[in-house]
Design an enzyme around this catalytic site. Sequence first.
Site, PDB file in Angstrom:
ATOM      1  N   HIS A 142      25.517  16.689  47.189  1.00  6.76           N
ATOM      2  CA  HIS A 142      24.808  15.572  47.135  1.00  6.76           C
ATOM      3  C   HIS A 142      25.111  13.742  46.082  1.00  6.76           C
ATOM      4  CE1 HIS A 142      20.785  17.067  48.771  1.00  6.76           C
ATOM      5  NE2 HIS A 142      21.496  17.075  50.077  1.00  6.76           N
ATOM      6  N   HIS A 145      19.505  22.132  61.453  1.00  2.00           N
ATOM      7  CA  HIS A 145      19.192  21.098  60.281  1.00  2.00           C
ATOM      8  C   HIS A 145      20.148  20.689  60.665  1.00  2.00           C
ATOM      9  CE1 HIS A 145      18.753  19.420  56.282  1.00  2.00           C
ATOM     10  NE2 HIS A 145      18.964  20.254  55.618  1.00  2.00           N
ATOM     11  N   GLU A 175      21.066  17.599  58.399  1.00  2.00           N
ATOM     12  CA  GLU A 175      21.838  16.889  56.352  1.00  2.00           C
ATOM     13  C   GLU A 175      23.328  17.037  57.708  1.00  2.00           C
ATOM     14  OE1 GLU A 175      20.670  18.353  53.311  1.00  2.00           O
ATOM     15  OE2 GLU A 175      21.747  16.992  51.989  1.00  2.00           O
ATOM     16  N   ASP A 231      25.867  18.283  55.551  1.00  2.00           N
ATOM     17  CA  ASP A 231      26.768  19.785  55.858  1.00  2.00           C
ATOM     18  C   ASP A 231      27.015  19.905  56.685  1.00  2.00           C
ATOM     19  OD1 ASP A 231      23.988  19.892  54.728  1.00  2.00           O
ATOM     20  OD2 ASP A 231      24.127  21.485  53.404  1.00  2.00           O
ATOM     21  N   HIS A 291      15.535  21.902  54.228  1.00  2.00           N
ATOM     22  CA  HIS A 291      15.394  21.309  52.864  1.00  2.00           C
ATOM     23  C   HIS A 291      14.900  19.586  52.780  1.00  2.00           C
ATOM     24  CE1 HIS A 291      18.936  19.095  51.223  1.00  2.00           C
ATOM     25  NE2 HIS A 291      18.179  18.549  50.352  1.00  2.00           N
ATOM     26  N   ASP A 297      19.092  26.185  55.260  1.00  5.88           N
ATOM     27  CA  ASP A 297      19.158  26.541  53.428  1.00  5.88           C
ATOM     28  C   ASP A 297      17.980  26.791  52.343  1.00  5.88           C
ATOM     29  OD1 ASP A 297      20.413  23.283  53.277  1.00  5.88           O
ATOM     30  OD2 ASP A 297      19.716  22.250  53.594  1.00  5.88           O
ATOM     31  N   TYR A 329      20.529  26.410  42.710  1.00  9.99           N
ATOM     32  CA  TYR A 329      20.229  26.364  44.239  1.00  9.99           C
ATOM     33  C   TYR A 329      18.825  25.482  44.753  1.00  9.99           C
ATOM     34  CZ  TYR A 329      20.828  24.980  49.597  1.00  9.99           C
ATOM     35  OH  TYR A 329      20.071  24.526  50.185  1.00  9.99           O
ATOM     36  N   HIS A 363      24.476  28.812  53.641  1.00 12.02           N
ATOM     37  CA  HIS A 363      24.987  28.181  52.402  1.00 12.02           C
ATOM     38  C   HIS A 363      25.461  29.550  51.382  1.00 12.02           C
ATOM     39  CE1 HIS A 363      25.477  23.900  52.550  1.00 12.02           C
ATOM     40  NE2 HIS A 363      24.009  23.923  52.353  1.00 12.02           N
TER      41      HIS A 363
HETATM   42 FE1  FEO Z   1      19.901  20.013  53.266  1.00  9.53          FE
HETATM   43 FE2  FEO Z   1      22.360  22.644  54.000  1.00  9.53          FE
HETATM   44  O1  FEO Z   1      21.888  20.493  53.384  1.00  9.53           O
END
Ligand code: FEO
Length: 396
Positions: free
Chosen positions: A24, A80, A82, A84, A146, A165, A193, A224
């Site tokens: 981030h 998700h 985001e 990444d 998230h 996530d 995390y 992740h």
């Molecule tokens: Fe909310 Fe791994 O991104």
Amino acid sequence: MSVKLIKKDVYSVGVVDWNKRHFHKYEYKTRRGITYNSYLIIDEKITLIDTVSNGFENEFIENINSIIKISKVDIIVINHTEPDHSGVFKKILTLCPNAKIYGTEKARLSLIKYYGCIGNWFTVQAGMNLKIGKRTLTFLSTPMIHWPDNMFTYSYYDRILFSNDGFGQHYATDKLFDIEVDYNILMNEAKNYYANILWPFNSLIKAKLSILETFKIDIIAPSHGLIWYKYIDDIMKKYLFWSSDKCHNKITVVYETMWYSTEKIAKSIVNGIVETKKTKLNLFDITKNDTTDILSSMLDSKGWVLGSSTCNRNILPSMLELLFFLKETDSKNRLSLLFGSYGWSGEAVKNIENMLLKNIVLYSSVNIVFKPNKKELEECNKLGKLFAINISKLKY
Ligand code: FEO
């Protein structure tokens, strides 16, 4: 990360970002790097679960092609959006133009804004089942784990939960399963995390954990870090604990000092705490430590001791940055001792209290002009002792 088999016909096809040191772009320091996990299921319908960050297109496509030609992918599940996890979405769409894409309505809106495309889109409703052959996938709505668009995907046949996530750790590794790495390091990264990404969403997480109890889960495959296999019970228990208002008998002391007066106060309070031998303690000069570790320590500390000198009628900047994140956490009732020093106005201590109104119960505050004298330091020591004794008596 090379392609690895998780279970018969289920492959890990994600990538490792070995050199990523911030997530981030802020103070979440990812000192062990990051992985962007993605999973490929070979069934009647070839199904890809999540994609990866941009910059890794070639490696990701190679990984998939090493199992099956990417154009044969029938279904892409977007848990998700985001970047990444979706950075390569547009590129992947061009390579499998006939694939059906499944995600939540919020994911759809997000992809349109980010990439101007959604492909052959199907909006998922919470609890919806999708048969892909001998497997049926169930989509579980998990908003704010998230982002609002999040969902988990569960395969009944494999008893795998693809949790995106959720249950993630920022831990670049060539290993696949939890059992293959050092347990303490793994759990520490999972805690970092949680504290740095998920802590603001405790109540939502707690609610989802009770739903997960109704599923038989042999593998948790996050997007992740390591895959949970041997230590599923452990990480579930940790998530229950971190998302609750329970804490350890521990005090976290954090301070930022200008001319060492606030530091002297901190050390007197700390000495008082230590002398009681009643609680564990972590002490951080915020300018010499990472917010990442401080938030992690505060996550399960019953007591918070926070101090700052006053500068320009406010809190010093590093402490202000910590509070920026801390005030948004879903923390409640943390018994807190606030302190500081000042030259002529002394707003910092009150400003800390005001920023954390919903997070703390104020035990006491100390604000000392210029430099603490011997008597004032003795009082700080005594206050530290009393604070530690009170913390040790708290039942939660
Ligand atoms: Fe909310 Fe791994 O991104």
